[in-house]
Design an enzyme around this catalytic site. Structure first.
Site, PDB file in Angstrom:
ATOM      1  N   THR A  39       9.396  -2.814   2.226  1.00 38.35           N
ATOM      2  CA  THR A  39      10.559  -3.522   2.766  1.00 38.35           C
ATOM      3  C   THR A  39      11.860  -3.084   2.098  1.00 38.35           C
ATOM      4  O   THR A  39      12.910  -3.035   2.739  1.00 38.35           O
ATOM      5  CB  THR A  39      10.343  -5.045   2.594  1.00 38.35           C
ATOM      6  OG1 THR A  39       9.248  -5.415   3.424  1.00 38.35           O
ATOM      7  CG2 THR A  39      11.551  -5.859   3.005  1.00 38.35           C
ATOM      8  N   SER A  83       3.145  -0.747   1.828  1.00 33.58           N
ATOM      9  CA  SER A  83       2.270  -0.610   0.658  1.00 33.58           C
ATOM     10  C   SER A  83       0.797  -0.555   1.054  1.00 33.58           C
ATOM     11  O   SER A  83       0.019   0.228   0.502  1.00 33.58           O
ATOM     12  CB  SER A  83       2.511  -1.761  -0.317  1.00 33.58           C
ATOM     13  OG  SER A  83       2.273  -3.009   0.304  1.00 33.58           O
ATOM     14  N   THR A  90       5.807  -4.972  -1.076  1.00 37.56           N
ATOM     15  CA  THR A  90       5.381  -6.054  -1.965  1.00 37.56           C
ATOM     16  C   THR A  90       3.956  -6.541  -1.700  1.00 37.56           C
ATOM     17  O   THR A  90       3.342  -7.156  -2.561  1.00 37.56           O
ATOM     18  CB  THR A  90       6.335  -7.260  -1.850  1.00 37.56           C
ATOM     19  OG1 THR A  90       6.362  -7.677  -0.485  1.00 37.56           O
ATOM     20  CG2 THR A  90       7.725  -6.906  -2.327  1.00 37.56           C
TER      21      THR A  90
HETATM   22  N1  ASP Z   1       4.926  -5.002   4.564  1.00 35.93           N
HETATM   23  C1  ASP Z   1       5.668  -4.692   3.385  1.00 35.93           C
HETATM   24  C2  ASP Z   1       4.844  -3.813   2.474  1.00 35.93           C
HETATM   25  O1  ASP Z   1       4.095  -4.268   1.645  1.00 35.93           O
HETATM   26  C3  ASP Z   1       6.110  -5.911   2.694  1.00 35.93           C
HETATM   27  C4  ASP Z   1       7.141  -5.675   1.651  1.00 35.93           C
HETATM   28  O2  ASP Z   1       7.464  -4.562   1.261  1.00 35.93           O
HETATM   29  O3  ASP Z   1       7.671  -6.679   1.165  1.00 35.93           O
HETATM   30  O4  ASP Z   1       4.984  -2.622   2.559  1.00 35.93           O
END
Ligand code: ASP
Length: 367
Positions: free
Chosen positions: A56, A93, A127
């Protein structure tokens, strides 16, 4: 690809004076020379390397931010650190593969080895599985210098995007000598948490990353990076896990305990090739329904079964997971206080390193 980075304010000034037609890399070279000239008048600035992987923090509507754009989002960063960045990936991620994790860890190790001047490394990540990647790096980057994993909860197209502030904090933590020996840390929301203990506690809130009962290691405030405690469990420079000797990580699955759960789920992952199973039990180790039969099946197939708790904190005491095992080789391991997904990371590395269950139990007591 390796890039020098430039500060946003100065890059903006350059854009206003550099005639159209001069390429971005030419601007970057001019800027790098200016930055270097300014820096050489004082003591050298700390050197930090950024590996951008996506998430994100870079997920802008209409196209993901590149490593250069991430760097450029921090005003005046070039007055605080000397840095280079690499676009390792630019994805969510959860879509990074375990092979990519191994590759990233090897690259970070190699960079530390080849650059004695480097103060620390920053890794941007989505995240969702950030805490898993962070714990993997905590166990496999064998250096005293810190790795700081950072992300954001709001994307760059959202009002109140906190990614640039988190990234600046991450650079400051990575550059700070006080971070040496802390292993891999996670920095979001001005807080520094240990990769071993931190967990995502909320799907949406900015203060989602917490170490629950253990609390933060430190904070990144406007005056300084302040630490209050240090991780005591074995990690990073003291780790025995050598990613140059691990070609691939074994399949390890996590199985949740709930009322009336059935053991055939465990049988199924074992038959599908799992080399380890982590039980996320309801309390201090008790399973439900016919899960015990599934665990017995797994152990019979020489699959390691680690017992953890789904409660969010607390230990599985040693011996607990081994009940009823008899005197043969150990396949039942007590997961100590690792949450189920962290236990999976340690179990993958443990199985990639040894097939001796007593050794794996030692690892769960030490790391
Ligand atoms: N969907 C995202 C990820 O983990 C969520 C984030 O980055 O907050 O890549």
């Amino acid at each position: 690809m390796k890039r020098q980075f430039v500060g946003f304010a100065s890059a903006l000034a350059l854009l206003l004076v550099v005639p159209a037609g001069i390429s971005m890399s030419a601007q970057a070279t001019v800027q790098a020379a200016q930055t270097q000239a300014a820096a050489s008048q004082d003591a050298p600035l700390p050197k930090v390397f950024l590996f951008a992987t996506g998430g994100t923090i870079s997920n802008r509507d209409g196209g993901r931010l590149t490593v250069d754009e991430l760097i450029a989002s921090i005003p005046g960063l070039d007055r605080r650190v000397r840095g280079e960045g690499e676009q390792f990936a630019n994805a969510a991620s959860s879509s990074l593969t375990l092979d990519q994790w191994l590759d990233l860890s090897r690259r970070i190790n190699a960079r530390f080895k080849s650059d004695a001047e480097l103060s620390g490394v920053v890794v941007t990540s989505g995240t969702d599985t950030l805490e898993e990647l962070a714990y993997f790096l905590h166990l496999t980057v064998r250096d005293e210098r810190p790795v700081v994993v950072v992300g954001s909860m709001r994307n760059p197209s959202t009002l109140g995007y906190e990614g640039a502030a988190n990234l600046e904090d991450a650079f400051r933590a990575a550059a700070d000598p006080a971070s040496r020996g802390m292993g891999t840390v996670v920095v979001l929301n001005d807080e520094i948490n240990s990769a071993r203990e931190v967990t995502k506690t909320d799907a949406l809130r900015l203060d989602t990353f917490e170490s629950r009962r253990y609390g933060v290691l430190g904070v990144v405030d406007s005056d300084r990076v302040a630490y209050f405690r240090k991780p005591l469990r074995r990690h990073s420079a003291q780790s025995e896990f050598d990613v140059t000797k691990i070609a691939e990580l074994p399949r390890v699955d996590v199985i949740l305990t709930y009322q009336g759960a059935t053991g055939d789920v465990i049988t199924s992952v074992v038959d599908s090739g799992a080399k380890g199973v982590v039980m996320a039990t309801a309390g201090a180790g008790a399973t439900s329904g016919t899960q015990g039969e599934g665990m017995t099946y797994a152990v019979g197939k020489e699959v390691f079964v680690v017992t953890t708790t789904r409660t969010g904190s607390g230990r599985i005491m040693s011996g607990r997971g081994r009940r009823g095992q008899g005197g043969g080789p150990t396949y039942r391991i007590a997961g100590d206080d690792l949450n189920p997904i962290k236990a999976r990371i340690l179990l993958m590395l443990a199985i990639a390193t040894t097939n001796d269950g007593a050794e794996i139990q030692r690892m769960f007591s030490e790391y």
